[in-house]
Design an enzyme around this catalytic site. Structure first.
Site, PDB file in Angstrom:
ATOM      1  N   ASP A 107      -7.173  21.607 -31.872  1.00 25.91           N
ATOM      2  CA  ASP A 107      -7.799  21.792 -33.181  1.00 25.91           C
ATOM      3  C   ASP A 107      -6.779  22.308 -34.196  1.00 25.91           C
ATOM      4  O   ASP A 107      -5.575  22.104 -34.015  1.00 25.91           O
ATOM      5  CB  ASP A 107      -9.010  22.726 -33.042  1.00 25.91           C
TER       6      ASP A 107
ATOM      7  N   HIS B  44     -11.479  24.983 -39.502  1.00 25.48           N
ATOM      8  CA  HIS B  44     -12.172  24.149 -38.509  1.00 25.48           C
ATOM      9  C   HIS B  44     -12.003  24.673 -37.086  1.00 25.48           C
ATOM     10  O   HIS B  44     -12.970  24.788 -36.325  1.00 25.48           O
ATOM     11  CB  HIS B  44     -11.605  22.730 -38.660  1.00 25.48           C
TER      12      HIS B  44
ATOM     13  N   SER C 171     -18.148  17.475 -35.028  1.00 28.81           N
ATOM     14  CA  SER C 171     -17.168  18.514 -34.687  1.00 28.81           C
ATOM     15  C   SER C 171     -17.839  19.811 -34.264  1.00 28.81           C
ATOM     16  O   SER C 171     -17.313  20.540 -33.431  1.00 28.81           O
ATOM     17  CB  SER C 171     -16.310  18.865 -35.913  1.00 28.81           C
TER      18      SER C 171
END
Ligand SMILES: *[C@@H]1O[C@H](CO)[C@@H](O)[C@H](O)[C@H]1NC(C)=O
Ligand SMILES: *[C@@H]1O[C@H](CO)[C@@H](O)[C@H](O)[C@H]1NC(C)=O
Ligand SMILES: *[C@@H]1O[C@H](CO)[C@@H](O)[C@H](O)[C@H]1NC(C)=O
Ligand SMILES: *[C@@H]1O[C@H](CO)[C@@H](O)[C@H](O)[C@H]1NC(C)=O
Ligand SMILES: *[C@@H]1O[C@H](CO)[C@@H](O)[C@H](O)[C@H]1NC(C)=O
Ligand SMILES: *[C@@H]1O[C@H](CO)[C@@H](O)[C@H](O)[C@H]1NC(C)=O
Ligand SMILES: *[C@@H]1O[C@H](CO)[C@@H](O)[C@H](O)[C@H]1NC(C)=O
Length: 755
Positions: free
Chosen positions: A160, A214, A538
């Site tokens: 990530d 994220h 996600s």
């Protein structure tokens, strides 16, 4: 291709400009693959697969220097001069090969060397909780969390954008040290602790700092520890305490993306390191557009991970609701769809005539509703991109044609004097309202159906000035029904890369998910936040990753496919109203939208039976689908060849879901289940079939007397009663014992042609 590839061709140019604004909200986004980095001159980055180094060159199997030396030998005399320096990553765990920047002439030279297998131009991917543990039935000190000690000892790897390691979700008090098998560590200057036990960057910087947010969000969702009083923008979590799915698990963070996106060669380098380090499960909340399995390095890397016992959990993509829009479709991966949660950040629109519409908003202002405001809607300025009238003191109704309203509309309304906005959802999104935090203007986002009624009221009669409205902000409401529903953006089957295998596999919460956020990363306007609400497959993916860690903790000896089967066959087909799970339009959702169903962690640790699959089964599937050369590329193992392995058709793969062609003649498939429940267990087949579809199971009873005992049965499907126009039919097979239900979807599709 844009961030949210929802029929971009059908949209006006204006909208294409605006999709950029939507990117940060829907974390993951597949990219067309047309972009390449560092394309100085004619060179671009290739992932080059080669034979493993000759055994004689290796001091030991994991001899890093020998692998690198071997990979550099492919670059000698390739015309580039100083070639070795241009090897960006050398891979030795999930595949044998390297990434390097090459011109066409150099690539040709490399490909002539003995030992060369295949080269792929690298693609670029863009990046595609608090309430959710309770929504999924996880309760402190009870049940699964109690039985698995919150996943203690399991190691979750993340590919990530890095992590905010100082976030309270990742503190390590009370955590045991990593298990002895762990070979990873933290790349200085990052210091490992007992929570964060691995950290490395593959994007060319020396830090795992998360400049995007994220990675912190996905990591917190899978394995964040309990944080009391968590809230985002003053909005409560709906339960108060934030936690991930496996709060006791260790984390290993591989930074493979930054604000520029994610490059495939870096992603592979992260996967290569993670498998070598010894993670138990890998979470991949990113991906590209559908690609044949033998041309997809992520699928190839995941095959090696699977063969080493590591399940790779991947986002299914945010390109719904159109069909055939999935990413990450290999049968050996666990492909995750996104659904809603039973929580609403309520912002009710109350019209002058008393009618109320339940919208949602992350920007709430309790005092706003003490007044009513003139309601303004103009057909000419309905997208609110400009105003040539004075709207001072008015509440404005705006249409949107992007998944989230564009920031530019808010700016335009504010500049023209508007005091509030009612955003009407884009029509394709139905009941899916994707929230984004905007700075300061009170607003409500409503469905297109409600929006049309509000618009009708605003335009009723000759005078518009008499129409008023206000927004009543009601903070966090939980227990919202129906939930879950499929999120509109969640990509749909059928699978293009794995035809004949039902994808996605499973649905998990992915809409408006509240989880950890690096306070340095701005959300909207001034202020810093340590939690944020974002949406995407996600966000659904790490929910499932955390649950895989719990199952792995409970059953350390289970194969990746057994774990996947356990998660699929124990999932729920119904919502919190007891009806079949619905899609964004409130129609019954197809298995192509939800997969086997909505994940139920409390049952996944105790499935009763599993549909297991091993490396040779998947290899047989590759042989039948793509042939010998593809198997060589994907498995990279000289002892696996299609002459030696029996090819396996998609319908015969021992998958926990069944996909067969829709036709009148009977079509039979075999499946084998393994008893992982009580040694002495009897199961009876329970079939649900719609009118026109006949499903028979033989034998219809299975008697087990031992643990790990296997039983094979045949499912025969015929659609003799289906009408000529019918394209799809859906039924289910459940094996029922007195304490277990093992449910598989059966999807019958006229577009599937199987031999
Ligand atoms: C939690 O687990 C322990 C030991 O594993 C057990 O003794 C206890 O009864 C469990 N508690 C609950 C509430 O299930
Ligand atoms: C807009 O209207 C408000 C109140 O109706 C008024 O105070 C303001 O001066 C107007 N602005 C312009 C630019 O006309
Ligand atoms: C304006 O609103 C008032 C009070 O709600 C109502 O009595 C009146 O009929 C409305 N006038 C028009 C033209 O709609
Ligand atoms: C706000 O929430 C309260 C309590 O949940 C409820 O009684 C009330 O009806 C809600 N108001 C609106 C406008 O939704
Ligand atoms: C190659 O496949 C064989 C047979 O399935 C297996 O025993 C062996 O471990 C594999 N080798 C590698 C390097 O994965
Ligand atoms: C399924 O199993 C039956 C009974 O073992 C066997 O006769 C049949 O050939 C099998 N079908 C396929 C497609 O393998
Ligand atoms: C399973 O069925 C067999 C045959 O009917 C029976 O003898 C046996 O007791 C059953 N076992 C259980 C656990 O119910």
């Amino acid at each position: 291709m844009g961030c949210m590839a929802i029929s971009p061709a059908a949209r006006v140019v204006r909208a294409l400009v605006l999709v950029a604004a939507a990117c940060p909200v829907l974390g993951y986004v597949p990219n067309g693959g047309a972009e390449h980095r560092r394309s100085h001159g004619a060179a671009r980055t290739y992932i080059v697969l080669v034979e493993p180094p000759p055994a004689a060159h290796l001091q030991h199997a994991d001899d890093e220097a020998a692998h690198r030396f071997w990979h550099e030998s492919f670059m000698q005399d390739s015309g580039g001069g100083g070639a070795p320096r241009r090897i960006r990553h050398s891979y030795r765990s999930v595949l044998s090969g390297f990434a390097a920047r090459l011109t066409d002439a150099e690539l040709a030279a490399v490909s002539r060397k003995p030992g060369f297998v295949r080269a792929f131009p690298e693609r670029r991917f863009q990046l595609m909780t608090t309430r959710t543990p309770a929504f999924l039935g996880l309760e402190p000190d009870q049940g699964v969390w109690n039985e698995t000690s919150y996943g203690e000892g399991a190691i979750i790897g993340f590919l990530d954008t890095g992590i905010d390691e100082k976030h309270p979700s990742f503190r390590d008090e009370g955590m045991p040290p990593p298990p002895a098998k762990w070979k990873g560590g933290c790349q200085p200057p990052v210091r490992c602790n007992n929570k964060l036990i691995g950290a490395a960057s593959f994007v060319g910087d020396n830090t795992i700092a998360d400049d995007v947010g994220h990675g912190t969000h996905t990591t917190g969702t899978a394995a964040g520890r309990f944080v009391e009083g968590a809230s985002a923008f003053g909005l409560g979590a709906g339960g108060g305490t934030a936690a991930g799915m496996a709060p006791g698990a260790h984390l290993a963070v591989y930074k493979v993306c930054d604000a520029q996106g994610c490059f495939e060669s870096d992603l592979l380098a992260g996967m290569d390191a993670a498998v070598r380090d010894g993670v138990d499960v890998l979470s991949v909340s990113l991906g590209g557009v559908s690609t044949p399995l033998d041309k997809d390095p992520i699928a190839i890397g995941a095959f090696a991970a699977m063969s080493k016992g590591v399940l790779v959990v991947c986002a299914g993509g945010n390109s719904g609701p159109l069909p055939s829009t999935l990413s990450n479709e290999a049968p050996w991966m666990l492909t995750v769809a996104a659904g809603s949660v039973d929580r609403s950040f309520r912002a009710t629109v109350r019209l002058g005539d008393g009618e109320m519409f339940e919208g949602e908003s992350l920007t709430q202002d309790k005092h706003f509703s003490s007044m009513v405001y003139p309601l303004y809607y103009s057909q000419g300025m309905n997208y609110c991109d400009f105003f040539d009238v004075n709207i001072t003191g008015m509440m404005v109704v705006c249409d949107t044609e992007t998944p989230v309203p564009p920031m530019s509309s808010i700016q335009a309304v504010r500049e023209a004097g508007g005091v509030g906005i009612v955003f009407i959802n884009e029509p394709d999104f139905g009941y899916t309202i994707v929230l984004e935090k905007y700075y300061d203007l009170p607003m409500s986002q409503v469905t297109a159906v409600d929006g049309n009624k509000i618009m009708g009221y605003a335009m009723k009669g000759s005078s518009t000035s008499n129409h008023t409205a206000t927004i009543v902000f009601n903070s966090t409401v939980v227990g919202v029904k129906p939930a879950p529903i499929v999120a509109a953006f969640s990509s749909r089957g059928p699978s293009v890369a794995s035809p004949g295998v039902l994808k996605p596999d499973i649905m998990a919460p992915g809409l408006n998910i509240l989880a950890a956020w690096p306070s340095e990363v701005p959300v909207a306007g001034p202020g810093s936040y340590s939690f944020n609400v974002i949406s995407g497959t996600s966000m659904a993916t790490p929910h499932v990753t955390g649950i895989v860690a719990l199952v792995k903790k409970a059953h350390p000896d289970w194969s990746p496919s057994a774990i996947k089967s356990a998660i699929m066959t124990t999932s729920s087909a119904v919502d919190n109203d007891g009806h079949k799970i619905m899609d964004e339009e409130h129609r019954e959702a197809s298995f192509y939208a939800v997969g086997a169903g909505h994940v139920v962690p409390t049952r996944a640790v105790d499935p009763g039976l599993v549909y297991d699959l091993g490396v040779r089964d998947y290899a047989g599937y590759v042989c039948k689908l793509l042939g010998e050369a593809a198997l060589k590329t994907i498995a990279g193992n000289a002892s696996l060849t299609c002459t030696e392995i029996e090819p396996i058709g998609a319908a015969e793969l021992n998958y926990p879901a069944i996909l067969v062609p829709l036709r009148a003649e009977p079509f039979a498939v075999n499946r084998t289940v393994t008893n992982v429940g009580p040694a002495k267990s009897n199961y009876t087949a329970k079939i649900e079939a719609p009118k026109g579809l006949s499903i028979k199971v033989e034998p219809a009873e299975l008697e087990f007397t031992e643990v790990k005992e296997r039983k094979t049965f045949t499912v025969t499907v015929s659609a003799a009663g289906a009408s000529a126009e019918q394209k799809l039919a859906e039924g289910t097979l459940s094996w029922v014992s007195h304490d277990h239900v093992v449910r598989s979807p059966i999807l019958v599709d006229s577009s599937i042609t199987l031999s």
